[in-house]
Scaffold this motif. Structure first.
Motif, short mmCIF file in Angstrom:
data_model
loop_
_atom_site.label_atom_id
_atom_site.label_comp_id
_atom_site.label_asym_id
_atom_site.label_seq_id
_atom_site.Cartn_x
_atom_site.Cartn_y
_atom_site.Cartn_z
N SER A 195 -17.14 23.15 -21.96
CA SER A 195 -16.74 21.94 -21.27
C SER A 195 -17.94 21.09 -20.85
O SER A 195 -17.78 20.09 -20.17
CB SER A 195 -15.91 22.29 -20.04
OG SER A 195 -16.71 22.99 -19.10
N TYR A 233 -4.60 14.67 -16.72
CA TYR A 233 -5.86 14.04 -16.33
C TYR A 233 -7.02 15.01 -16.50
O TYR A 233 -6.84 16.22 -16.53
CB TYR A 233 -5.79 13.57 -14.87
CG TYR A 233 -4.67 12.61 -14.64
CD1 TYR A 233 -4.85 11.25 -14.89
CD2 TYR A 233 -3.43 13.04 -14.20
CE1 TYR A 233 -3.81 10.36 -14.71
CE2 TYR A 233 -2.39 12.15 -14.02
CZ TYR A 233 -2.59 10.81 -14.27
OH TYR A 233 -1.56 9.93 -14.10
N VAL A 234 -8.21 14.44 -16.58
CA VAL A 234 -9.43 15.23 -16.69
C VAL A 234 -10.40 14.75 -15.61
O VAL A 234 -10.42 13.57 -15.28
CB VAL A 234 -10.04 15.11 -18.10
CG1 VAL A 234 -10.46 13.69 -18.42
CG2 VAL A 234 -11.22 16.05 -18.27
N HIS A 240 -2.51 18.58 -15.78
CA HIS A 240 -1.96 18.50 -17.14
C HIS A 240 -1.96 17.12 -17.80
O HIS A 240 -1.62 17.00 -18.96
CB HIS A 240 -0.56 19.12 -17.21
CG HIS A 240 0.56 18.29 -16.67
ND1 HIS A 240 0.86 18.23 -15.35
CD2 HIS A 240 1.44 17.48 -17.31
CE1 HIS A 240 1.89 17.41 -15.19
NE2 HIS A 240 2.24 16.95 -16.35
N PHE A 249 -14.36 14.49 -14.71
CA PHE A 249 -15.73 14.57 -15.19
C PHE A 249 -16.65 14.74 -14.00
O PHE A 249 -16.48 14.06 -12.99
CB PHE A 249 -16.14 13.29 -15.93
CG PHE A 249 -15.43 13.05 -17.22
CD1 PHE A 249 -15.52 13.96 -18.26
CD2 PHE A 249 -14.68 11.91 -17.43
CE1 PHE A 249 -14.87 13.74 -19.46
CE2 PHE A 249 -14.04 11.67 -18.62
CZ PHE A 249 -14.13 12.60 -19.64
N GLN A 265 -10.45 11.72 -24.06
CA GLN A 265 -11.49 11.81 -23.02
C GLN A 265 -12.88 12.04 -23.59
O GLN A 265 -13.86 11.53 -23.06
CB GLN A 265 -11.15 12.87 -21.97
CG GLN A 265 -11.26 14.30 -22.43
CD GLN A 265 -10.01 14.81 -23.11
OE1 GLN A 265 -9.07 14.07 -23.32
NE2 GLN A 265 -10.00 16.08 -23.47
N GLU A 266 -12.98 12.77 -24.69
CA GLU A 266 -14.30 13.04 -25.27
C GLU A 266 -14.94 11.75 -25.80
O GLU A 266 -16.10 11.47 -25.53
CB GLU A 266 -14.19 14.07 -26.38
CG GLU A 266 -15.52 14.48 -26.96
CD GLU A 266 -15.41 15.58 -27.99
OE1 GLU A 266 -16.23 15.58 -28.91
OE2 GLU A 266 -14.49 16.41 -27.89
N LEU A 297 -6.12 12.23 -19.83
CA LEU A 297 -6.49 13.32 -20.73
C LEU A 297 -6.60 12.88 -22.19
O LEU A 297 -7.29 13.51 -22.96
CB LEU A 297 -5.47 14.45 -20.59
CG LEU A 297 -5.83 15.79 -21.20
CD1 LEU A 297 -7.16 16.28 -20.68
CD2 LEU A 297 -4.75 16.81 -20.90
N SER A 303 -16.42 18.68 -17.95
CA SER A 303 -15.04 18.19 -17.86
C SER A 303 -14.13 19.35 -17.51
O SER A 303 -14.39 20.50 -17.87
CB SER A 303 -14.61 17.55 -19.18
OG SER A 303 -14.58 18.51 -20.20
N ARG A 304 -13.07 19.02 -16.77
CA ARG A 304 -12.09 20.04 -16.37
C ARG A 304 -10.71 19.38 -16.40
O ARG A 304 -10.51 18.32 -15.80
CB ARG A 304 -12.41 20.54 -14.98
CG ARG A 304 -11.39 21.52 -14.42
CD ARG A 304 -11.83 22.10 -13.10
NE ARG A 304 -12.11 21.12 -12.08
CZ ARG A 304 -11.24 20.74 -11.13
NH1 ARG A 304 -10.05 21.28 -11.10
NH2 ARG A 304 -11.58 19.86 -10.23
N ILE A 305 -9.80 19.98 -17.12
CA ILE A 305 -8.44 19.46 -17.15
C ILE A 305 -7.82 19.66 -15.77
O ILE A 305 -7.91 20.73 -15.18
CB ILE A 305 -7.60 20.14 -18.24
CG1 ILE A 305 -8.17 19.80 -19.60
CG2 ILE A 305 -6.14 19.72 -18.13
CD1 ILE A 305 -7.48 20.49 -20.75
N TRP A 306 -7.20 18.59 -15.27
CA TRP A 306 -6.60 18.63 -13.94
C TRP A 306 -5.21 18.04 -14.03
O TRP A 306 -5.03 16.94 -14.56
CB TRP A 306 -7.48 17.82 -12.97
CG TRP A 306 -6.97 17.77 -11.58
CD1 TRP A 306 -7.01 18.76 -10.66
CD2 TRP A 306 -6.34 16.66 -10.94
NE1 TRP A 306 -6.46 18.34 -9.49
CE2 TRP A 306 -6.03 17.04 -9.62
CE3 TRP A 306 -6.01 15.37 -11.35
CZ2 TRP A 306 -5.41 16.20 -8.72
CZ3 TRP A 306 -5.40 14.53 -10.44
CH2 TRP A 306 -5.11 14.95 -9.15
#
Length: 133
Positions: free
Chosen positions: A90, A112-113, A110, A115, A69-70, A66, A105-108
């Protein structure tokens, strides 16, 4: 016969250990063993993105930590010749040779993310392995 206080301590410790083991198994089951392996790779190696396979619609997915990540996403897409156009929520929009790519993107979990890369535009994990070689 007297009950020793140590018996209660041992029984309590055994019960706590059993509860911890059950919680660990339930956590691993909810995440999935393959995802635990991917998380392990991210935590123990210098890899920053690992492939997760495609979702139910066939869209490639990648797992990353996380933090930053951008910047990581923009860097990977830039290496493949894609130019960042804009971000809406996102969704990250990129352009290359008149084509457009959308990466969501989706936070997974808490830390990790995930893509998701539209179409077969770029393999984010392959871009990393080429740099390591």
């Amino acid at each position: 016969m007297k009950n020793s206080p140590w018996k209660f301590v041992l029984i309590g410790f055994g019960g706590a250990a059993a509860l911890f083991l059950i919680a660990a198994v339930l956590y691993a089951n909810s995440i999935g063993m393959s995802n635990l392996k991917r998380m392990y790779v991210l935590e123990t190696t210098d890899r920053q993105i690992v492939e997760m396979g495609a979702d139910e619609r066939g869209i490639p997915q990648y797992l990353a930590k996380l933090n930053r990540q951008e910047e990581l996403l923009k860097e990977r897409m830039s290496r493949e010749g894609w130019t960042f156009a804009e971000q809406e929520g996102s969704g990250y929009f990129f352009e290359k040779d008149g084509r457009k790519a959308i990466v969501t993107s989706r936070i997974w979990n808490h830390r990790y993310v995930i893509f998701k890369v539209s179409g077969d535009t770029v393999d984010l994990a392959r871009a990393e392995s080429r740099d390591a070689g």
